[in-house]
Design a protein around this motif. Sequence first.
Motif, PDB file in Angstrom:
ATOM      1  N   LEU C 168     -22.439  -9.217  36.378  1.00  0.00           N
ATOM      2  CA  LEU C 168     -23.185  -8.051  36.865  1.00  0.00           C
ATOM      3  C   LEU C 168     -23.785  -7.277  35.694  1.00  0.00           C
ATOM      4  O   LEU C 168     -24.917  -6.788  35.770  1.00  0.00           O
ATOM      5  CB  LEU C 168     -22.259  -7.150  37.689  1.00  0.00           C
ATOM      6  CG  LEU C 168     -22.014  -7.631  39.124  1.00  0.00           C
ATOM      7  CD1 LEU C 168     -20.776  -6.968  39.706  1.00  0.00           C
ATOM      8  CD2 LEU C 168     -23.225  -7.351  40.007  1.00  0.00           C
ATOM      9  N   GLU C 169     -23.025  -7.193  34.612  1.00  0.00           N
ATOM     10  CA  GLU C 169     -23.530  -6.492  33.439  1.00  0.00           C
ATOM     11  C   GLU C 169     -24.763  -7.212  32.874  1.00  0.00           C
ATOM     12  O   GLU C 169     -25.755  -6.588  32.482  1.00  0.00           O
ATOM     13  CB  GLU C 169     -22.417  -6.437  32.385  1.00  0.00           C
ATOM     14  CG  GLU C 169     -22.423  -5.184  31.554  1.00  0.00           C
ATOM     15  CD  GLU C 169     -21.209  -5.146  30.624  1.00  0.00           C
ATOM     16  OE1 GLU C 169     -21.407  -4.916  29.419  1.00  0.00           O
ATOM     17  OE2 GLU C 169     -20.070  -5.395  31.096  1.00  0.00           O
ATOM     18  N   GLU C 172     -27.732  -6.581  35.110  1.00  0.00           N
ATOM     19  CA  GLU C 172     -28.268  -5.231  34.905  1.00  0.00           C
ATOM     20  C   GLU C 172     -29.092  -5.153  33.626  1.00  0.00           C
ATOM     21  O   GLU C 172     -30.144  -4.520  33.582  1.00  0.00           O
ATOM     22  CB  GLU C 172     -27.125  -4.214  34.864  1.00  0.00           C
ATOM     23  CG  GLU C 172     -26.478  -3.982  36.233  1.00  0.00           C
ATOM     24  CD  GLU C 172     -25.158  -3.244  36.190  1.00  0.00           C
ATOM     25  OE1 GLU C 172     -24.672  -2.820  37.254  1.00  0.00           O
ATOM     26  OE2 GLU C 172     -24.588  -3.112  35.081  1.00  0.00           O
ATOM     27  N   THR C 232     -28.644  -5.747  41.907  1.00  0.00           N
ATOM     28  CA  THR C 232     -29.060  -5.203  40.604  1.00  0.00           C
ATOM     29  C   THR C 232     -30.569  -5.172  40.443  1.00  0.00           C
ATOM     30  O   THR C 232     -31.075  -4.550  39.513  1.00  0.00           O
ATOM     31  CB  THR C 232     -28.485  -6.065  39.468  1.00  0.00           C
ATOM     32  OG1 THR C 232     -28.977  -7.410  39.639  1.00  0.00           O
ATOM     33  CG2 THR C 232     -26.968  -6.082  39.480  1.00  0.00           C
TER      34      THR C 232
ATOM     35  N   HIS D 193     -16.169  -3.970  37.617  1.00  0.00           N
ATOM     36  CA  HIS D 193     -17.458  -3.665  37.008  1.00  0.00           C
ATOM     37  C   HIS D 193     -17.876  -2.229  37.277  1.00  0.00           C
ATOM     38  O   HIS D 193     -18.237  -1.483  36.368  1.00  0.00           O
ATOM     39  CB  HIS D 193     -18.512  -4.642  37.549  1.00  0.00           C
ATOM     40  CG  HIS D 193     -19.887  -4.380  37.036  1.00  0.00           C
ATOM     41  ND1 HIS D 193     -20.256  -4.686  35.745  1.00  0.00           N
ATOM     42  CD2 HIS D 193     -20.971  -3.831  37.624  1.00  0.00           C
ATOM     43  CE1 HIS D 193     -21.527  -4.339  35.567  1.00  0.00           C
ATOM     44  NE2 HIS D 193     -21.976  -3.815  36.690  1.00  0.00           N
ATOM     45  N   TYR D 194     -17.801  -1.838  38.542  1.00  0.00           N
ATOM     46  CA  TYR D 194     -18.275  -0.495  38.891  1.00  0.00           C
ATOM     47  C   TYR D 194     -17.288   0.585  38.465  1.00  0.00           C
ATOM     48  O   TYR D 194     -17.673   1.694  38.104  1.00  0.00           O
ATOM     49  CB  TYR D 194     -18.620  -0.424  40.378  1.00  0.00           C
ATOM     50  CG  TYR D 194     -19.870  -1.216  40.668  1.00  0.00           C
ATOM     51  CD1 TYR D 194     -21.132  -0.671  40.399  1.00  0.00           C
ATOM     52  CD2 TYR D 194     -19.815  -2.521  41.135  1.00  0.00           C
ATOM     53  CE1 TYR D 194     -22.289  -1.412  40.611  1.00  0.00           C
ATOM     54  CE2 TYR D 194     -20.968  -3.267  41.357  1.00  0.00           C
ATOM     55  CZ  TYR D 194     -22.202  -2.710  41.093  1.00  0.00           C
ATOM     56  OH  TYR D 194     -23.345  -3.427  41.286  1.00  0.00           O
ATOM     57  N   LYS D 197     -17.898   1.313  34.810  1.00  0.00           N
ATOM     58  CA  LYS D 197     -19.099   2.121  34.615  1.00  0.00           C
ATOM     59  C   LYS D 197     -18.854   3.589  34.950  1.00  0.00           C
ATOM     60  O   LYS D 197     -19.326   4.488  34.252  1.00  0.00           O
ATOM     61  CB  LYS D 197     -20.248   1.601  35.502  1.00  0.00           C
ATOM     62  CG  LYS D 197     -20.892   0.347  34.970  1.00  0.00           C
ATOM     63  CD  LYS D 197     -21.919  -0.236  35.937  1.00  0.00           C
ATOM     64  CE  LYS D 197     -23.193   0.571  36.010  1.00  0.00           C
ATOM     65  NZ  LYS D 197     -24.249  -0.137  36.786  1.00  0.00           N
TER      66      LYS D 197
END
Lengths: 458, 458, 458, 458
Positions: C168-169, C172, C232, D193-194, D197
Amino acid sequence: MLIKSGTIVRADSVFEADIAIQDGKVAGIIEGSLFPEAEQVVNAQGKYVLAGIIDPHNHMREPGIVEREDWITGTMAAAAGGVTMVLEHPVSVPPTTSAKAFLDKKALAESKSLVDFGLFGGNGTTSIEQIPELAALGAVAFKTFIWDYPDRQAEFAGITCTDDDALLEIFEAVAKTGLMQDLHAESKSVVEHYTKKLIAAGRRDPMVHEDSRPVLSEVEAVSRTVMFAMETGCRLNIPHISSGSATAVIKEAKKKGYHNITVETCPQYLFLTKERLAEIGPYGKINPPLRSKEEQDKLWEYLLDGTIDTIGSDHGPHLVVHKEKGWKDIFAAPAGSAAVETMLPVMLNGVNQGRLTLQMVTRLMSENVAKLYGLYPRKGVIQVGSDADLVIVDMNKEMTVDRRQAYTKEKESSRMFDGYHLVGLPVMTIVRGTVVMRDGQVIGKPGYGKFVPHLQAA
Amino acid sequence: MLIKSGTIVRADSVFEADIAIQDGKVAGIIEGSLFPEAEQVVNAQGKYVLAGIIDPHNHMREPGIVEREDWITGTMAAAAGGVTMVLEHPVSVPPTTSAKAFLDKKALAESKSLVDFGLFGGNGTTSIEQIPELAALGAVAFKTFIWDYPDRQAEFAGITCTDDDALLEIFEAVAKTGLMQDLHAESKSVVEHYTKKLIAAGRRDPMVHEDSRPVLSEVEAVSRTVMFAMETGCRLNIPHISSGSATAVIKEAKKKGYHNITVETCPQYLFLTKERLAEIGPYGKINPPLRSKEEQDKLWEYLLDGTIDTIGSDHGPHLVVHKEKGWKDIFAAPAGSAAVETMLPVMLNGVNQGRLTLQMVTRLMSENVAKLYGLYPRKGVIQVGSDADLVIVDMNKEMTVDRRQAYTKEKESSRMFDGYHLVGLPVMTIVRGTVVMRDGQVIGKPGYGKFVPHLQAA
Amino acid sequence: MLIKSGTIVRADSVFEADIAIQDGKVAGIIEGSLFPEAEQVVNAQGKYVLAGIIDPHNHMREPGIVEREDWITGTMAAAAGGVTMVLEHPVSVPPTTSAKAFLDKKALAESKSLVDFGLFGGNGTTSIEQIPELAALGAVAFKTFIWDYPDRQAEFAGITCTDDDALLEIFEAVAKTGLMQDLHAESKSVVEHYTKKLIAAGRRDPMVHEDSRPVLSEVEAVSRTVMFAMETGCRLNIPHISSGSATAVIKEAKKKGYHNITVETCPQYLFLTKERLAEIGPYGKINPPLRSKEEQDKLWEYLLDGTIDTIGSDHGPHLVVHKEKGWKDIFAAPAGSAAVETMLPVMLNGVNQGRLTLQMVTRLMSENVAKLYGLYPRKGVIQVGSDADLVIVDMNKEMTVDRRQAYTKEKESSRMFDGYHLVGLPVMTIVRGTVVMRDGQVIGKPGYGKFVPHLQAA
Amino acid sequence: MLIKSGTIVRADSVFEADIAIQDGKVAGIIEGSLFPEAEQVVNAQGKYVLAGIIDPHNHMREPGIVEREDWITGTMAAAAGGVTMVLEHPVSVPPTTSAKAFLDKKALAESKSLVDFGLFGGNGTTSIEQIPELAALGAVAFKTFIWDYPDRQAEFAGITCTDDDALLEIFEAVAKTGLMQDLHAESKSVVEHYTKKLIAAGRRDPMVHEDSRPVLSEVEAVSRTVMFAMETGCRLNIPHISSGSATAVIKEAKKKGYHNITVETCPQYLFLTKERLAEIGPYGKINPPLRSKEEQDKLWEYLLDGTIDTIGSDHGPHLVVHKEKGWKDIFAAPAGSAAVETMLPVMLNGVNQGRLTLQMVTRLMSENVAKLYGLYPRKGVIQVGSDADLVIVDMNKEMTVDRRQAYTKEKESSRMFDGYHLVGLPVMTIVRGTVVMRDGQVIGKPGYGKFVPHLQAA
């Protein structure tokens, strides 16, 4: 009266219990040990007890066409077939389009019928004004034909509509009653187009019957009338759907949330294909026609996924003298068959073949019919307080259909399944607690059957 | 001739290049430096060069109804609007239903038209036999109305069909030609039903025009004829679609693989709604009618997702004396408007508003039209060997539409967009290498325009 | 330079014209008569001229693994196959994960390549920070593997990611660059599950390769990463899709409006099935594996309906010594094949079989590739101002694929289509106006090929 | 015992009748007049009689975590809430992953429970081999978490699985038992992941709980595990679905014919949104989290269209001392709430609001639960021969939820609906013919409740 040790089949569940009947109603569903005694005891051990079959699509031919069928012979056939109630369509002489015709037919049927009955009102371009009155009298629904029969006005006056302007008016009027509009869905223009081409090509043999009324004629008629139902909010039921392709149109409408649109098929469309006419010629002529295997396969798909709501017989015998013309000219023969007597046995045989379940049979042929035509929960379910209309079924009993033993008046009209070996038969038919058929013998009395109005008018 | 430094817009790409024209055809698409000289040089710097607009839906009213429009005034309006070719529909006196009528109209138009043209053949219940002959003469397509006009037989004889039997026959006959059937899709019966109700309710004012021809009338007509096209294999095009709901039916057909079914809309349906009639009354009366904002939004959705194939004008002026009747009784006024002159400017303004792209404009108004009507690649694309039919567009030029300055004969019929301020205008129209409009001034010569047959007949 | 009399095939149209080339760019598309002279004239009469093929999926193996392939042999193979540009993936030693690695590879390739090239940046859990820098240097896209290769860190360090958190990073970070993320879509856990079961069952023969990496592993990986791309906003491209079932997931995403999600397949998946391993054993091992006929049929369906965007080669030779191990233990052999040389001939043969059209070939193998990787309209189209990258095709020329005549370094890796008879071959490859292949003979010069950055960085 | 004059509500029908109970079973459903006498008579006039609620999702916390709840307090809460049976999940100390743990918990619960109960087996990466044995002992289903809790091994050892390889193995093993696999569906990697963040952005307040576990985490986990269930044929149930978006994935699977895939939601997801955490902070923390209004609206859509199969409580209290940490750092607080006591009242209040019907309540909270977990028709229906598990409901009775009056051990965990005014309450809970709650007072005896095995093991 006590029905002992049967397996009760309902749309939602199957279980063993006794059924106590009192004053014509189910008075109890009980464990055997609890109720030692009753005046009359029926042993249902090893058999299934279903709510009585309600035939939503029946032409009794009386008054006025009694050479083909009447309320005694027709309801004897019904009782023989496990049917405890018939919903009679308006094609008679006169057609059921006025209060007088309705009340006359009601009185006549009350004096003759062996099983309970409901009556359709007939409507069409010329009989829109009678709609509220017929609804008030307890009509279960309305029926029209988007066709005309200039030569058969005695039977069809006031129950045809070939003009979409009038059809919209009819739908608007019926919508106000809250009742359902049944509608024979074939496009006259489309049928004429293909018939003309076949005749021009010299074809009049039985095998072209389906070609003359192709799937397109049903798909177009269904599509158009479904649009009108969506627009007007009228409840619309398409009876005797013959093709999967047309059923798909109704499935689409349901998916969009139009729950006011429903559909019926008949055992003949589920178990016979157009090739049957090679064997029985004009006796296999019905409208809409028997279809191809491919369309039939799709029809089954829609039966199993719940799109199809009900199964009717479209019982409507014709005289041999008329049918026989069709061997040479299929267009000269009338369309129709005797079907009420075999409708349940054919479906039970399907259960034994693994095509559907007994629970589906009771849902399609009793519960859903009762719900759609305003009879539920008085009819259509085995439940305390409901009428004790029951059919006891022996799933191991066998017979070979023999048209000569039919109860219907014109036995030759029973050729559809003639010669078929069926496993699974009704062995007792009970109407409001009274046995009207036992082991294939009809023992009910003419005049026992009652008129049952739509619950809105009850 | 050399068109220098313009930005060429094609359906697939946009790029800068010069266009060399020789003998009326595109002879080269080239980098500026390569070609120093030419007899005539047009500087297109900062402007866009598109293939000329082809209007697939035009009523020139000649022969026979020249008080409303004729081939000179009508094609002047076309040239003024960036239109290099018109496809003329068969409503004239006589209608274009026979070889003679077709050839007479062709000769007449050749003597008068400023831009190239193609001709529809008209067909209907009474003119099925002429179909092959008209196809052989180069008709671009056929057109019928599923309606009748007993009082307007001069214009409509032979181009109407109210019977599905005959309609299927027409479709079968057209399918054999490989050409397309255009069909005005509104249900007469449905329109009559709602019109009758409105009149009964005392309503005849312009604001009920849409109520009298509801979306249902278009949806039903499209559904039915789409089924017939699927069955017969006939190519079917629904012109001037007005509602998103009816377009959805065509989208469904395309999704099932029926690529023979296509659809056209018009700028008026994309940019105006039925509220426009509050301002211009009967001058806003067209059939099918302007719709609600909600239907328009769906129409845009189908324009952007590629369901809609073409944009036409449905140009068809009417006399003021007839239109004026509609203020009091909208049903007494004729339906139609002058539209060919504004069709491109209105769409270009839409591009400037960000509603669609220039590439979509050229695809919908030129490339797709040429492909569907058998003109491609002679017409509809900027390509070596294709006719040098071009429209140069200045996306910054502005005007306020003033009906008094229209080229069309009955200027009052141009009220649809009257008073609208538009940004983005055609500044030069070139037909086969010849400039016919420059800076809004039509400089083409009557009789320059050529008849272009369908490529099958070419 | 002038290419005379060829038939130009573009995604949108096909027509005859000459192509003038000046300074390496298309300077004109012109009618023959207009341009009598040119320094060099190529006669393309009877042949088709397409924009040069751009291979979006190529492993050149250099730097660092030059025993398998290098930029000279690899791009000779490309030129032989009608490929005018390759997009090179980051699997090399070192992997292309840093500015230094990127610039080193760029310099190396500039000195050796015969055709133009673009470079992927590699990314993975440990190289997220380098993403912006690689984008700024002109990377055409990014590539990662959701897998790990603990034993092959030299090639794979920094281009793997087995953790959805990190993935996911990465998405993004890539979303911010506007570039596309390519991702090898097979689920490691799923593959391990089935591999383990096969090994436990004693199966290591080539025929179980597909069983060890079932369709589920691709469907799951595609589904998951498509969800992440939706969330994303990252552009995601799934290369070398092997199964119709996984392609269906992408079709669904596109239908919901996610146009940032795209998909590539390869000729081997379109024309070979897993049964091919019975013939060529480990030489038929690629990942994802060749699939069943049923999956292939669905893949074709999605090719023809436009779901699949591009066709790549996944060119990646391996040493014979390593491949040979796979006869006994398919899990011990590396996955990959030499494919760039046959990719176009195989597709042309498909055109001759009627499976697809030449216009689809140019759209899938050139125009769409150029558009997705930021090269359009410099590459991917025959248009004035675009690079004169062309392939001339003779649709009648035939050959039987003979791996011994391949240009690629490890000829045995070319066994996929070895022995296949193909009709339709490239006969001339032109890169920026210079002929690099003529009649199968590669005549280009190493070092002629240029680095082409993504247009965002250009 | 006789329950007189109540309105019986079943999934399929509603009618008035008396219910006779003998030996803990329903012995008759009968018309009032038929049965004059009984030892004990309950007057249900004006009230509704439903099959007892079966909670498919309950954490009793015993053995091992009795400071939070135990089998006495927990089943008192159940009885108070109209729940006649709980299905207990395997999170305890030890977890229910072995025959010994299962039998120990069974014995413990038999000695303490006031209502009937079933037990889940726990499974995970390290406990695959115990699956057959637990099935043989009568486990109603299996439960795993695709997560790990390295710090909470006492509770979670053997019931977690973070590796898809092992997950497939689990599904294959469970498929062989015919039982269902329940699975907590949130993606650990996505949540991490979230969460990372948010923490990096300095957010730890209660309002970010949902942001840290976005809908994506549920959609991805559901999608992936649904694919695995399709592949392996394992029955899969997703408990406590929180978002409409994830439910849509299950609807798609069902539409494709995968009837082995089912889904449960909880009253808190149907009636509360994430804004509730502004009021009750960490007491509103559950996993998956409460969602947005938009997701909730979609969830209702799927409840009403039949996609959602069951409603559970996810009852699982936590200590105040732990919950309180969450005001400052929501990530430090445990997730869970006390819910079994309010689950039925909240749904009944929904019925009074017109959101759903009583028949849907009984289908979702009793009949469907019994069917999915192998208890039907012993449980889940009012039918002769079935256990006399009943709840009598007064739809007019009101209360304001007051957490201080809860029967659950940690009353502060009951804050979810604290302060809500509810109309429609259970007034009597009957387990196998014995009243265990009357008018809100629990009068059942610990140890009365029986273990009910899955019918396969019965």
